[in-house]
Design an enzyme around this catalytic site. Structure first.
Site, PDB file in Angstrom:
ATOM      1  N   ASN A 107     -12.669   0.556  -1.980  1.00 38.81           N
ATOM      2  CA  ASN A 107     -11.373   0.681  -2.652  1.00 38.81           C
ATOM      3  C   ASN A 107     -11.533   0.211  -4.090  1.00 38.81           C
ATOM      4  O   ASN A 107     -12.422  -0.577  -4.401  1.00 38.81           O
ATOM      5  CB  ASN A 107     -10.341  -0.251  -2.001  1.00 38.81           C
ATOM      6  CG  ASN A 107      -9.638   0.409  -0.838  1.00 38.81           C
ATOM      7  OD1 ASN A 107      -9.537   1.636  -0.764  1.00 38.81           O
ATOM      8  ND2 ASN A 107      -9.147  -0.411   0.077  1.00 38.81           N
ATOM      9  N   LYS A 192      -6.170   6.802  -5.749  1.00 38.13           N
ATOM     10  CA  LYS A 192      -6.128   5.848  -4.628  1.00 38.13           C
ATOM     11  C   LYS A 192      -5.846   4.436  -5.168  1.00 38.13           C
ATOM     12  O   LYS A 192      -5.139   3.647  -4.536  1.00 38.13           O
ATOM     13  CB  LYS A 192      -7.460   5.901  -3.871  1.00 38.13           C
ATOM     14  CG  LYS A 192      -7.594   4.891  -2.734  1.00 38.13           C
ATOM     15  CD  LYS A 192      -7.403   5.501  -1.369  1.00 38.13           C
ATOM     16  CE  LYS A 192      -7.263   4.511  -0.235  1.00 38.13           C
ATOM     17  NZ  LYS A 192      -8.499   3.962   0.269  1.00 38.13           N
ATOM     18  N   ASN A 196      -3.172   1.613  -3.858  1.00 39.34           N
ATOM     19  CA  ASN A 196      -3.606   0.284  -3.436  1.00 39.34           C
ATOM     20  C   ASN A 196      -3.036  -0.811  -4.341  1.00 39.34           C
ATOM     21  O   ASN A 196      -2.673  -1.889  -3.859  1.00 39.34           O
ATOM     22  CB  ASN A 196      -5.142   0.186  -3.415  1.00 39.34           C
ATOM     23  CG  ASN A 196      -5.771   0.973  -2.289  1.00 39.34           C
ATOM     24  OD1 ASN A 196      -6.740   1.686  -2.474  1.00 39.34           O
ATOM     25  ND2 ASN A 196      -5.207   0.873  -1.094  1.00 39.34           N
ATOM     26  N   ASN A 200      -0.957  -2.921  -1.688  1.00 43.03           N
ATOM     27  CA  ASN A 200      -1.744  -3.975  -1.040  1.00 43.03           C
ATOM     28  C   ASN A 200      -1.328  -5.407  -1.413  1.00 43.03           C
ATOM     29  O   ASN A 200      -1.068  -6.222  -0.511  1.00 43.03           O
ATOM     30  CB  ASN A 200      -3.241  -3.754  -1.285  1.00 43.03           C
ATOM     31  CG  ASN A 200      -3.744  -2.485  -0.605  1.00 43.03           C
ATOM     32  OD1 ASN A 200      -2.971  -1.570  -0.365  1.00 43.03           O
ATOM     33  ND2 ASN A 200      -5.012  -2.421  -0.295  1.00 43.03           N
ATOM     34  N   ASN A 210       3.774  -1.886   5.225  1.00 46.18           N
ATOM     35  CA  ASN A 210       3.912  -1.015   4.043  1.00 46.18           C
ATOM     36  C   ASN A 210       5.344  -0.496   3.927  1.00 46.18           C
ATOM     37  O   ASN A 210       5.910  -0.440   2.837  1.00 46.18           O
ATOM     38  CB  ASN A 210       2.952   0.175   4.146  1.00 46.18           C
ATOM     39  CG  ASN A 210       1.496  -0.267   4.139  1.00 46.18           C
ATOM     40  OD1 ASN A 210       1.204  -1.437   3.947  1.00 46.18           O
ATOM     41  ND2 ASN A 210       0.588   0.668   4.355  1.00 46.18           N
ATOM     42  N   ASN A 259       1.896   0.344   8.979  1.00 46.89           N
ATOM     43  CA  ASN A 259       0.564  -0.225   8.682  1.00 46.89           C
ATOM     44  C   ASN A 259       0.627  -1.661   8.188  1.00 46.89           C
ATOM     45  O   ASN A 259       1.504  -2.013   7.397  1.00 46.89           O
ATOM     46  CB  ASN A 259      -0.100   0.555   7.545  1.00 46.89           C
ATOM     47  CG  ASN A 259      -1.014   1.626   8.045  1.00 46.89           C
ATOM     48  OD1 ASN A 259      -0.736   2.217   9.078  1.00 46.89           O
ATOM     49  ND2 ASN A 259      -2.077   1.882   7.309  1.00 46.89           N
ATOM     50  N   SER A 261      -1.399  -3.499   5.730  1.00 47.90           N
ATOM     51  CA  SER A 261      -2.370  -3.083   4.705  1.00 47.90           C
ATOM     52  C   SER A 261      -3.656  -3.900   4.831  1.00 47.90           C
ATOM     53  O   SER A 261      -3.653  -4.994   5.405  1.00 47.90           O
ATOM     54  CB  SER A 261      -1.789  -3.272   3.310  1.00 47.90           C
ATOM     55  OG  SER A 261      -1.874  -4.636   2.938  1.00 47.90           O
ATOM     56  N   SER A 262      -4.720  -3.366   4.273  1.00 46.19           N
ATOM     57  CA  SER A 262      -6.009  -4.067   4.386  1.00 46.19           C
ATOM     58  C   SER A 262      -5.939  -5.446   3.722  1.00 46.19           C
ATOM     59  O   SER A 262      -6.556  -6.398   4.204  1.00 46.19           O
ATOM     60  CB  SER A 262      -7.127  -3.228   3.776  1.00 46.19           C
ATOM     61  OG  SER A 262      -6.789  -2.838   2.475  1.00 46.19           O
ATOM     62  N   GLU A 274      -9.404  -7.844  -1.980  1.00 48.99           N
ATOM     63  CA  GLU A 274     -10.011  -6.932  -2.965  1.00 48.99           C
ATOM     64  C   GLU A 274      -9.218  -6.931  -4.282  1.00 48.99           C
ATOM     65  O   GLU A 274      -9.291  -5.963  -5.036  1.00 48.99           O
ATOM     66  CB  GLU A 274     -10.049  -5.527  -2.386  1.00 48.99           C
ATOM     67  CG  GLU A 274     -10.981  -5.385  -1.198  1.00 48.99           C
ATOM     68  CD  GLU A 274     -11.041  -3.963  -0.688  1.00 48.99           C
ATOM     69  OE1 GLU A 274     -12.113  -3.346  -0.784  1.00 48.99           O
ATOM     70  OE2 GLU A 274     -10.019  -3.469  -0.200  1.00 48.99           O
TER      71      GLU A 274
END
Ligand code: PAF
Length: 311
Positions: A107, A192, A196, A200, A210, A259, A261-262, A274
């Site tokens: 990402n 993307k 993010n 995120n 989300n 979701n 999120s990561s 990240e």
């Protein structure tokens, strides 16, 4: 064809599970690399547990913690997080020769200088994937949503690299993935990044799904400012933008409403996020281009503070 995947996280396990039957059938070699020897042994014995559409299947994959015993491969998919790339590439050194195609799947845009920064002997490709994968336990991956994966080069590649990427696209397509080769991968990486950057850190900060970002006026307002700043930076850099980034990000909030999120998953596991490769990259590029990014700076500060509180 010799393919290796570095990193047994959600994306690494997903690609390993999907590639395994095809590689076994056609006599290719597939290895999943894990620096953790104990986990590598466990996954080698039990296989990857792949879960999709309420069905579970064990997919046997050779998992190794000893890259030196494998030697150079044709394709190396790098699926670790951006901040783990330096360690990962040091570990994977024996797998990479000038004839190898490294494919970066991170990402953000913090890894775009990987070829020079890590002194790679081969031209890398970059991939942007919106496949939804959640790691439920080591080697247990749930395919939560079908997405698309775009792959391409930042610069004109040597013929062999180009051919390897086309072969990889063909193989992944046979495995059921929606794959496209792109001449504009940089634009797709930024597209993307917008999503993010908006979703995120706010989901991580507010500890929400989300979709819940859409129900709070404050969160929605911040999301818009963060994404608009990223868009201004991208335009200054010369990135081609075909869809309104704010509308696209709000649409992803809706389509992935449930979701986690990561980055929120990272927060819940008390792992490094990240943020540097996502909002941090917007701030850095903004400084380079002389564009103010106060909303990205503030969210970055808050996420760093949150990471500091893990300890
Ligand atoms: O990082 C993530 O979680 C995903 O890229 C996305 C699109 C924000 C969905 O959760």
């Amino acid at each position: 064809m010799r393919i290796a995947i570095a990193g047994p996280g959600a994306l690494g396990c997903l690609f390993a599970a999907l590639l395994a039957p095809r590689m076994q059938r056609d006599g290719g070699s597939l290895r999943l690399l894990d620096h953790n020897k104990q986990r590598a042994n466990l996954l080698s014995t039990q296989g990857i547990l792949y879960e999709a559409d309420n069905r579970q299947q064990h997919r046997m994959v050779a998992v190794s913690s000893e890259p030196q015993s494998i030697g150079p491969v044709d394709i190396l998919l790098l699926t670790v997080k951006s901040h783990d790339l330096a360690d990962c590439l040091r570990f994977c050194h024996p797998l990479i020769s000038p004839r190898t195609l490294p494919v970066f799947m991170q990402n953000g845009i913090g890894h775009l200088d990987a070829e020079e920064r890590f002194n790679l002997p081969a031209t890398p490709a970059f991939a942007v994937s919106s496949e939804g994968a959640t790691l439920l336990a080591p080697g247990h991956v749930r395919h939560v949503g079908r997405g698309a994966t775009h792959m391409g080069f930042l610069h004109h590649p040597p013929e062999r690299q180009q051919q390897l990427l086309s072969e990889l696209a063909g193989i992944l397509h046979e495995c059921g993935l929606a794959i496209s080769l792109s001449d504009h991968i940089l634009n797709q990486l930024w597209a993307k990044l917008f999503v993010n950057a908006g979703i995120n850190p706010l989901t991580a900060l507010y500890n929400c799904t989300n979709g819940q970002l859409l129900t709070s006026c404050a969160a929605r307002g911040r999301l818009k400012h963060i994404v608009r700043e990223a868009e201004a930076v991208a335009r200054a850099v010369g990135i081609g933008i075909s869809v309104d980034p704010v509308q696209a990000t709000l649409a992803v909030c809706k389509s992935t409403a449930k979701n986690i999120s990561s980055m929120l998953q990272d927060r819940r596991r008390k792992r490094l996020t990240e943020i540097d490769a996502i909002n941090g990259a917007v701030v850095r590029e903004g400084k380079r281009m002389g564009i103010a990014t106060p909303f990205n700076e503030e969210i970055m500060r808050q996420i760093k503070e949150m990471e500091g509180n893990y300890r």
